[in-house]
Design a protein around this motif. Structure first.
Motif: not given
Length: 138
Positions: A45-49, A89-94, A110-120
């Motif tokens: 979360v801190q990394f994302l922010i 799009v922002i998560i993929q850019h990160i 760093p945010l692969k799990e989140l990117a995968d969930k968003l696509s799913q």
């Protein structure tokens, strides 16, 4: 609207897929766990922010961040509900930043799990993400 400084970044954050029809939003998470939410650890979360701040994209959260719910135990939450595509799009850019020019074997995306969930979730019809942070108590 609230600011990111109004939430606890040292607590897990839950990402929940929704379908927003304009008139109302419907949660896609179901009891069978075929579609589930994502709980992100405080360090991610801190990394994302930090990354959103660095990219001047923190407004994707702060534009909608507000106190509209609480947990079953009464813990107050601040919820952001960005558009899924815009957020994805922002998560993929990160993630791309951390793979360019050559993917490093030292670092996982760093945010692969989140990117995968968003696509799913997008494939299942979600168009909005509820992001639930614990609210700081004053």
């Amino acid at each position: 609207m609230a600011k990111i400084t109004d939430v606890k970044l040292d607590q897990p954050v839950e990402f929940i897929p929704y379908v927003n029809t304009g008139a109302h939003s419907s949660c896609l998470v179901d009891e069978s766990k075929e579609i589930d939410s994502l709980i992100m650890s405080p360090d991610k979360v801190q990394f994302l922010i930090n990354e959103l701040t660095e990219l001047d994209k923190l407004d994707i959260l702060e534009e909608t961040l507000q106190g509209i719910s609480c947990r079953h135990d009464g813990t107050p939450l601040k919820t952001a509900f960005p558009d899924l595509i815009e957020f994805k799009v922002i998560i993929q850019h990160i993630n791309h930043i951390y793979t360019y020019p050559v993917p490093s074997s030292l670092y996982a995306l760093p945010l692969k799990e989140l990117a995968d969930k968003l696509s799913q979730w997008e494939k299942l019809g979600a168009n909005e993400i509820n992001i639930e942070f614990e609210e700081k108590q004053r």
